[in-house]
Every structure is written in structure tokens, then in C-alpha cells.
Scaffold this motif. Structure first.
Motif, PDB file in Angstrom:
ATOM      1  N   ALA A 501     -42.251 107.749  13.683  1.00  0.00           N
ATOM      2  CA  ALA A 501     -41.539 109.102  13.673  1.00  0.00           C
ATOM      3  C   ALA A 501     -40.158 108.882  14.429  1.00  0.00           C
ATOM      4  O   ALA A 501     -39.134 109.540  14.125  1.00  0.00           O
ATOM      5  CB  ALA A 501     -42.323 109.926  14.832  1.00  0.00           C
ATOM      6  N   SER A 502     -39.908 107.865  15.470  1.00  0.00           N
ATOM      7  CA  SER A 502     -38.743 107.645  16.010  1.00  0.00           C
ATOM      8  C   SER A 502     -37.635 107.132  14.833  1.00  0.00           C
ATOM      9  O   SER A 502     -36.376 107.410  14.850  1.00  0.00           O
ATOM     10  CB  SER A 502     -39.002 106.367  16.985  1.00  0.00           C
ATOM     11  OG  SER A 502     -39.627 107.063  18.212  1.00  0.00           O
ATOM     12  N   LEU A 503     -37.975 106.050  14.314  1.00  0.00           N
ATOM     13  CA  LEU A 503     -37.264 105.315  13.160  1.00  0.00           C
ATOM     14  C   LEU A 503     -36.668 105.999  11.874  1.00  0.00           C
ATOM     15  O   LEU A 503     -35.726 106.336  11.533  1.00  0.00           O
ATOM     16  CB  LEU A 503     -37.814 103.842  12.808  1.00  0.00           C
ATOM     17  CG  LEU A 503     -37.813 103.134  14.209  1.00  0.00           C
ATOM     18  CD1 LEU A 503     -38.444 101.905  13.837  1.00  0.00           C
ATOM     19  CD2 LEU A 503     -36.480 102.671  14.950  1.00  0.00           C
ATOM     20  N   ARG A 504     -37.661 106.990  11.630  1.00  0.00           N
ATOM     21  CA  ARG A 504     -37.295 107.823  10.426  1.00  0.00           C
ATOM     22  C   ARG A 504     -36.385 108.892  10.740  1.00  0.00           C
ATOM     23  O   ARG A 504     -35.673 109.476   9.844  1.00  0.00           O
ATOM     24  CB  ARG A 504     -38.753 108.163   9.959  1.00  0.00           C
ATOM     25  CG  ARG A 504     -39.653 107.375   9.212  1.00  0.00           C
ATOM     26  CD  ARG A 504     -40.868 107.942   8.642  1.00  0.00           C
ATOM     27  NE  ARG A 504     -42.009 107.153   8.385  1.00  0.00           N
ATOM     28  CZ  ARG A 504     -43.317 107.371   8.218  1.00  0.00           C
ATOM     29  NH1 ARG A 504     -43.747 108.619   8.294  1.00  0.00           N
ATOM     30  NH2 ARG A 504     -43.935 106.370   7.914  1.00  0.00           N
ATOM     31  N   PHE A 505     -36.470 109.115  11.850  1.00  0.00           N
ATOM     32  CA  PHE A 505     -35.606 110.462  12.155  1.00  0.00           C
ATOM     33  C   PHE A 505     -34.494 109.780  13.112  1.00  0.00           C
ATOM     34  O   PHE A 505     -33.960 110.488  14.167  1.00  0.00           O
ATOM     35  CB  PHE A 505     -36.367 111.512  13.311  1.00  0.00           C
ATOM     36  CG  PHE A 505     -37.191 112.211  12.375  1.00  0.00           C
ATOM     37  CD1 PHE A 505     -37.016 113.045  11.472  1.00  0.00           C
ATOM     38  CD2 PHE A 505     -38.722 111.968  12.436  1.00  0.00           C
ATOM     39  CE1 PHE A 505     -37.877 114.066  10.800  1.00  0.00           C
ATOM     40  CE2 PHE A 505     -39.669 112.681  11.820  1.00  0.00           C
ATOM     41  CZ  PHE A 505     -39.289 113.685  10.890  1.00  0.00           C
TER      42      PHE A 505
END
Lengths: 555, 555
Positions: A501-505
Motif C-alpha cells: 500500500a505504501s509503494l503503490r501510492f
């Protein structure tokens, strides 16, 4: 909870909504059947909802765009007296497992996103609150562009989650209050801690609703808001010269077994030991020669059918297969046919082309927000081009075979990637940035990737441009993929959810990313805490007459 | 965990850092004393850290700005062979309570924010990684503007939290990788799942570090980076015509008892039954007549002393008083003296004025990120003006007495609020927006509030402008405040943390808000999950030789 068997619905069999079309104005009337919950153990009183209610709503929102393109405003209201919607059913939430609650909120949030997204297609939603809208009921209204509240001396809007349930409004209410409607944050604090809600003129003054209206004038006022929205919107975008004529959304058919989901263009094959689902999307056999041909094919047209199937598969796997923690994303077909389909739709100025592109955009965003490790496998015979390249870009990693499989009986040529115009805008992620921009930022790396548009990029070239993570050759391929998969299966699934979730956003944020990234994370945490879900927690004690027993420590 | 008794430190008594000043270049050398952990039960091997190490770092970062303004570049390095820093101590984390872990990460994040913020004052941090930087050790490096890694064939940078511990990098690592350094998100995924880390040229290619250097050339390379940073930065901002001359930061003295914390200008009084701490900040007796006077007063000057005291009080209460869930924020003094102090500093073009303003900015951001309900009480005798008005704007609600307390023996005049130039920019929240903009958005409401700058706003006027939530009169005041406090104490503290975090970070986002809002929330969740913190969880099993036993279900 019962396993969700289908995410399909159609108006003829709706249990909870009525869809009426009157020229350019549609009315969606909520009339929840209390006995028709998806699982036993709770009654859907007061228009409270469970996932089943939202599955129908999601269908209706989609159907309005494809089957009723002439509709320009949608009035959402209720068939009950003095009650618009009481929000998510608490009995259902109290008995639900953590993972179900999280996925339920996510699906609802995606549906609310689709309601807001419809404005871009010239279908504007008006919430006509003929009675109280509480919790998720008010959040449904917040997703609409205008909110009308009946001024009957008792009906309120309310977010009673914090005071009554010890959780947050789970479908974007807090974010939309401040960021969409401009409600002052101190008033939002008072509002979200006032269980009984706010009514009448104060609701207008605080910007919680746009307008109030006496019961006798209520329906006329709702209609005026719809007409005003139509007038303000001007011509519907991309209706082309022939004007809209709807496409019927026939049921998505899926052959589901314990080993796979099989659709016409999409299949998901499970390896339960490895913990993987291999999702393969087949490209079109050939591009349609014209929009008229595509239009005549209707729901069977490849770009529409494939998107609907993929969307359905994502939801089924999310709810039904939590132990398949890694999805391997593949495509098969002819890159040129995908690109030709993209180009036809991009150049058509046709309402249906806009709708299909919008559906892909929302489906890809659903993929981005899926709590599974996504690994794209780019092999000979694949067609990661244009729209389908986004599948690879949505993935956490991209593995591309350098060369061919020497033992391939079909002797297929080395895989290529092709960047198309579709990758430069219309399929943007929830932040509003393209996936290429999320990957590269705005600078020379992005420019280089865009400058390669239209070129068939082999593994070496794709690696140089940074479009793929690694390019093993035939000798290493199986071992490397097996290693990635087994490594992934050995990690904490929770840590992976947070990592992905951190890297995709990465990069800039939007209201949508705040809802999916930040709110979801807070809600995940709160749902787990004993203060909400423990035996003395607010969620479990609600309706028992006993107050929750809180550990008062702050963190 | 032992209660943290103090957040003060001074270089003479550092146990873990050495601070050397050489002209414009300072060197901070990490040399953790393994036996000097804050609590028993763990050893701080390999330059791993606990809160005590970070308290010293926080002190050093602050001290460099105030006491050594001539310093333009700070090289951060380690005294150990082949090890820069192994990150947060796992033994410490494994035995820590949930609330301590959350507050520990928050304090570390705030310190890293202060390191980045120092660039604005012309003090640029260079990480000189003379050995491996793992986990929080690498996150320390990520907060620096440049990262140099020794190329000795073995030293790596690494974020091994996901593979080894089943948690996320807790101090902004993932966000800074993508958003600050532009690391591609697929490579970030590989990196953050590779326990042993990345070294040498690949670390440069992936943008994980800026430069590598052979051991023999390492110190010279670090120095060159520092000199380059000084050359690139140009003249230090706001050093004025007289040039910098440091201010000694004498210890913050606090009289702490079970009922209160008492400082010179700040006091916190506890009502354990009500669950409140009343924080009162006293304004200056009078504004200094010149910057020279303010400079000569040094650490005793009101704006510097009050900010340091408030900052210390916030940290103590966060860690030490988790059951005091509501903070009542008050001020006493003369609004004109606060405004005159603000104006002197704003017009001075003096390095010390810039530093004091920066300290207030960071302290107010610490308040924003505090997981307590904040209620401003604006009463006769208060001085919510300019810098101190930000305390009210940071609060979740603002209550302002309309009129006077009839039984007030001092017969004080009705309270006023005053908006000043300081409220229009320099004390911005973590998003980069002013607190007025977070409250009002950008539009007529903000313009109206700014247009009232300099005016003494009574309760009626402040309410009209939307600067206060409610304005009870003498008759209602006590009951209304009591009601708010008791209502707050009755709510789920977890739901309140989520609610307040959502509303305080309304509007646009920044890297900092992503770290404080999104990452913190994910980490809160993950820390609570059995996969991390349960008896078979990764955090508890780390170092035992046993692998964690994961529930593989994704949510």
C-alpha cells in the motif's frame, strides 16, 4: 460470513433498490429487504446495508452508465418514511471477521468512487434524503454532488460511528466532509461525535447538506436539483454525433471451481500450496474495425467484456481466497490488436469508448487497492501493450523473459512491451497520476518511457527504460519465479499489505488515496482493538443496552 | 518500559553520540553505549538504538541550530567498524507495549523531520555510512540530503523489517525511498524484502545512495560532499548583518509531580478523574525592544524558552500520561506583547529569529501529531494572538467565553483573539498549509480571516469569522466545558485517535503527512497483529532461531 458467490446483479432481481428512468433523470430508491441479508444472523432494518445491498448499488451505478447513457442526473432516495439509510448493519459487522470488514469497506469505497466518477461522464448524483441518513447512509450522500435533506423537524444527517460504535466512519465520510465539502474541521469534530446528528438549517450552515426542504416541497426540490445539475453540466461529454444508445450489460458468466475461475477472456488458476492465483487476461482476437462494430457487439465486445470479467475476478478473489496471497498477472494475445482497440476508442469521441475506458480505469484502481502481492510475468505470447500494459504497471514487480523458452512447442517469439497513448493519461491511478508517473516521477525517466511509445520493446530495451524489474532468461526463469513466490509466501501478510500500500501510492495524494490509504489503515487498526471488537468493545456491545468498557489509554 | 523522565540532554553527558565542530562542518558520530539503554532487558549492540539514543540526537540537531549557527553541513557517521547503525533495538521493541512503540516511532519521525527541516536554515545533513545501515539506521540516512556509502565489498543499506520482523520500516523509509529519492517502486519492493540489503554500485544505480567510496577515500569523500553542500546552498539565510553567534541552550528545568509539570512559562495540571491535562502557556511580560536584547537573553528569552518548555511537556505527557486523554489548551498574558514579539522577529532578518520561528513550527507540528483530544479554552486574561493563536488553531475545538466571568476577582476584560502575519505562513502544519488554510480551505473564509489581521476579535466577531467552535457565556461555560470533557472521556480512545488524525490532516498531503498519517496508521495496525506481536509473531521470535509462524490470510 457466508462466502460471496457472485458480484453480479441485475435490476430485475434487485432485492434492495429500485431503478426508475424518466428521460434524463433516473431515480435509485433504497428499500432494503430486511430478511434478504447475504448471511444469516442479522436483519437489515431501517435501510441498513450489508455487502449484498452494495453489490446491487455497484451494479446499478455501472448499468446507468452503459445501458442508460441518456441519463444525466441520478436522484438517490429511500422508500422508507423518515429514514434514508441507517448505514452498515451493526449486527453484520459485529459478527464479521476482520478481513471481511476490511474488504467490505473497500468494496463500498470503490462503489462510492464510481458514483463520483460518474460526474465525469455527465451523470451527476443527487442525494435526496427524505429521512435520516446515518453513518454509512450519510457517507452514501457525501459521495453525491448535491445533498438535499428533508426539513421535517426530526430527520438528521449523522456520523455516529465514534460515539456509538468506537470505530471511524469507514467509507470516506471524514475525508469528504473536510476535503470535498469544506466543512470546518472543528465542526466536523462536533458533528462526528454527536450521535443524534444535525438537522435543518444548522446542517446547511455547517455545509453538511446543500439544501433543506419542507416535506411537501421535497420531491419538487429534488427534481429541481437534478435539472440544475443537468443544466450546469452542459452537453454530455463524448456522446458523439449519433447520440447515445445504451448497451445492455448481460450477466458476466464465470465457471468457478475449487481450482479456478474461468471467464471468456479472463481466467484465474489457483496453486493452493504455493499460495498463488495466476490471473491471465486474453487480448482481443482482432480490433473492431469501427465504433459501430464495437457498439453492435455490446457487452460481448472484448474491451468491455474483459474489463467486467477482471473486475468480477478481483472481487471474488479478495473475498473468497484470502490465502492466495500472491497474484501472478499474465496476458496472452496480440499486442497490436490491443493497441488498435485502444486507438479506435481514443479517437472515436464516442460515449461508449469513454465508458469502457472509465471502466478499465476503475478496475485497475481496484487492482491497485487489492491487498495481495502482484507480480507481472511477461512471457512469449503475452500482450502487455496499452491498456493491458497497465496490468504490469499496477504490479509490485515485473519479470520479463529475456529471449524465448527453448522448449516452447509453439516456438513463440520473445515477448515485447508496448507503451501507448492510453498509458499517458486516461487510465490514471487513484492519485490522478498515471502509473508511469507513479513509477518514474516527472522527469527524464518518464519522458524516455513516453518517447518509446509505439515501439515493441524487448526485454533488454524494457529493462533499460526501467519498465521491468528483472529479465531472467530461459535457464533462470523457473527458479527465479519460484523463489519470488516462495519468498513472498514466507513473509508476514500484514507487513506485505502495508508495504505494498505504501509503494503503490507513491507520490502525490488525492481524496481517493487518502480514503484508501490512510482511512483504511486507521480503520484496520481500530477494528482490531479490543475497544471496538473485544467482548466489551463498542461494536460488540452496541444494541445490548450495555455500554462499552474502554481501556482509556491513548497511544 | 521505564517511564521516560526527561527529554533533555546535553553534549557533555551524551552516552551515544559525539558532536565535533570544525568551522562550518560538524560531525555527529554514533557510538552507542550498549549498556546504557533507557530500560533494562536489552543491550544496544551494533549501534542499535532506543529512545534514549534519539533523545540525544534530537538535542544535538536542535543545539546545532541554536548554538552553532556557523555550521553549514553536518556529517553523520559512526564510530564502529563496518556498522553505521543496525536500527531500532529489537529486544527493546519486543518487550515494549503497543503505545510505547507508537510514540517511540513518532518521536523518531519528528527528529528525522527536524533533520530535514535544518536544510531550510542552511544546515545540510550528509550521511557518511562507513558501514552497514540497516532498518532505522538507513532511515536515519534517508532523512539526510546526501548519502555516501563505503564500498568495502560488504557494507550495505537495508530495510529488513518486512522479511525479518514482519513490520514496516517505522520511520518513513518507504515514503522517502519513492517520494524523496525517486527510487522506482518495484525496486523499492525488492529492496525492502531483501534482508541482507544492497551494496556498492547497485545501491547507486537504484538511487538508494548518492555515492560510494573506497574505505581509503571515504573520509575525504564525505568532506567533499559537505563542502559541495555548503557551496550549493549559498549564503545562510537570515543571518543578518552581524553574522551568527550562537545561543547556549541551557537545560529546560521542570518541576514534575504527580499533579503537574511546571516550567517557567508552561504548566500542565492534571485532573486524573476527568482524564485531562490543562496546558497553560504564559505570554511574554513584554516584547524585547530589539533582536540584540532578545539575543542577549539567550535561552531565557520568552519565545525560545516557552517553545522549548512546551515541546518538552508534549513529549513527557505523550509517553508518561496515556490516561490523560484530553488536553485543555490555555494561554495567559497580553496579546499585544505576543504580537510585538512576533513582529520583531518577522522584521529582523536575523538567524536567531528564523530559528525560534522554526522551533515553534516544529513544536506545533508535534502538537498536531499528538494522539490526545485538544480543546482550546479562550477566556479573559488569555493571549491567543499570533504565534499563540496557533495553539488554538491546532486544537480540535475552540471554546471562547462570550463576555466576562461575573465572579472573576480580577475583573478581567472579555477575551480577544488576534490573527497576525505569523498565522499566514511561517508556522505551517506538516502539509505545508497554514492552520488557517487547513481550517477554511482557500477561499472567502480564509480571506476574511486574514483580512481581520491585527484586530482584537471578541467572541461574537471570532464566531462570525469561524475562528471558534462555540461561544458560551458565563452562565453556561462550566457546564459546557464539563460536558465536552466527560463526553470525550466516554468515547473509544482509539476511535478518537483516528478521528482527530483524519480531521487535523484535512486538505493536501505532503511527505510528512504521509509519514505521520498513513505510515503510522499502517504500523499501528501491523504492530497489533499476532503475525508481528503474538507469541509466534516475527517481532517476538526474532533472534530466537525460530521462524515466525504466520497466519497467511490476507485482508
Amino acid at each position: 460470513m457466508a462466502t460471496v458467490q457472485t458480484f453480479a446483479a441485475d435490476p430485475g432481481s434487485y432485492r434492495h433498490w429500485r431503478l426508475d428512468i424518466d428521460g434524463a433523470i433516473a431515480t435509485l430508491t433504497l428499500n432494503v429487504d430486511p430478511g434478504a441479508g447475504l448471511a444469516p444472523g442479522y436483519e437489515l432494518k431501517k435501510n441498513s446495508y450489508d455487502l449484498g445491498v452494495y453489490i446491487e448499488l455497484s451494479d446499478a451505478v455501472q448499468r446507468l452508465r452503459f445501458s442508460y447513457p441518456q441519463v444525466r442526473a441520478v436522484i438517490m432516495t429511500s422508500a422508507l418514511e423518515r429514514m434514508f439509510c441507517a448505514g452498515a448493519n451493526i449486527g453484520m459487522l459485529a459478527q464479521a471477521e476482520h478481513a471481511f470488514k476490511v474488504n467490505f469497506c473497500k468494496f463500498c469505497n470503490e462503489t462510492l468512487g464510481a458514483i463520483e466518477d460518474a460526474s465525469d461522464s455527465g451523470q451527476v448524483y443527487i442525494a435526496a434524503l427524505n429521512g435520516t441518513a446515518a453513518g454509512g447512509g450519510y457517507e452514501l450522500a457525501l459521495a453525491c454532488e448535491k445533498i438535499l435533506l428533508v426539513d421535517d423537524g426530526s430527520s438528521t444527517v449523522a456520523l455516529p460511528e465514534v460515539p456509538l460504535l468506537g470505530v471511524l466512519p469507514g467509507t470516506g465520510g471524514l475525508t469528504r466532509l473536510t476535503d470535498k465539502r469544506g466543512v470546518r474541521r472543528d465542526l466536523a469534530d462536533v458533528f462526528a461525535t454527536t450521535a443524534e446528528g444535525i438537522r435543518g438549517q444548522r446542517a446547511v450552515d455547517w455545509r453538511l447538506v446543500d439544501q433543506i426542504s419542507r416535506p411537501t416541497d421535497f420531491q419538487a426540490a429534488a427534481r429541481r436539483l437534478a435539472e440544475d445539475a443537468i443544466a450546469a453540466a452542459g452537453a454530455r461529454p463524448a456522446t458523439g454525433t449519433t447520440g447515445p444508445a445504451g448497451v445492455e450489460l448481460t450477466p458476466v458468466s464465470c465457471y468457478a471451481s475449487n481450482e479456478s475461475l474461468r471467464y471468456g477472456h479472463v481466467r484465474a488458476e489457483f496453486d493452493r500450496r504455493a499460495g498463488t492465483a495466476t490471473l491471465t487476461v486474453s487480448g482481443p482476437a482482432a480490433a473492431p474495425s469501427s465504433m459501430a462494430e464495437l457498439r453492435d457487439a455490446g457487452a460481448a465486445a472484448w474491451p468491455l467484456a474483459a474489463a467486467r470479467e477482471l473486475d468480477d475476478a478481483i472481487s471474488r478473489l479478495r473475498f473468497g481466497e484470502p490465502e492466495l496471497g500472491t497474484w501472478l498477472l499474465k496476458t496472452t494475445g496480440d499486442p497490436a490488436a490491443v493497441l488498435a482497440t485502444d486507438e479506435l476508442m481514443a479517437s472515436a469521441d464516442h460515449w461508449l469508448a469513454a465508458e469502457i475506458t472509465g471502466l478499465w480505469k476503475r478496475t485497475l484502481r481496484r487492482l491497485d487497492a487489492t491487498s495481495r502481492s502482484l507480480i507481472a510475468l511477461i512471457e512469449p505470447g503475452s500482450c502487455f501493450a496499452g491498456t493491458l500494459l497497465e496490468l504490469a504497471l499496477a504490479a509490485d514487480r515485473q519479470y520479463m523473459l529475456d529471449g524465448v523458452f527453448t522448449s516452447d512447442p509453439d516456438e513463440r517469439q520473445p515477448a515485447v512491451l508496448v507503451v501507448g497513448a492510453t498509458n499517458a493519461g486516461p487510465l490514471s491511478a487513484a492519485s490522478g497520476q498515471t502509473r508511469l508517473a507513479v513509477r518514474f516521477g516527472h522527469g527524464p525517466r518518464l519522458e524516455a518511457a513516453l518517447a518509446a511509445s509505439g515501439k515493441e520493446l524487448t526485454a533488454v530495451h524494457a529493462a533499460e527504460l526501467g519498465l521491468v524489474t528483472a529479465t531472467p532468461d530461459d535457464l533462470d526463469w523457473d527458479d527465479e519465479i519460484r523463489l519470488v513466490v516462495s519468498e513472498r509466501a514466507g513473509f508476514s501478510p500484514d507487513a506485505l499489505s502495508g508495504l505494498e500500500a505504501s509503494l503503490r501510492f507513491a507520490g502525490p495524494e488525492s481524496t481517493a488515496t487518502k480514503i484508501f490509504g490512510r482511512l483504511s489503515a486507521w480503520q484496520n487498526w481500530i477494528f482490531l482493538r479490543p475497544n471496538a471488537s473485544g467482548p466489551q468493545g463498542a461494536l460488540r456491545r452496541y444494541g445490548t443496552g450495555q455500554r462499552a468498557d474502554f481501556d482509556r489509554k491513548r497511544v
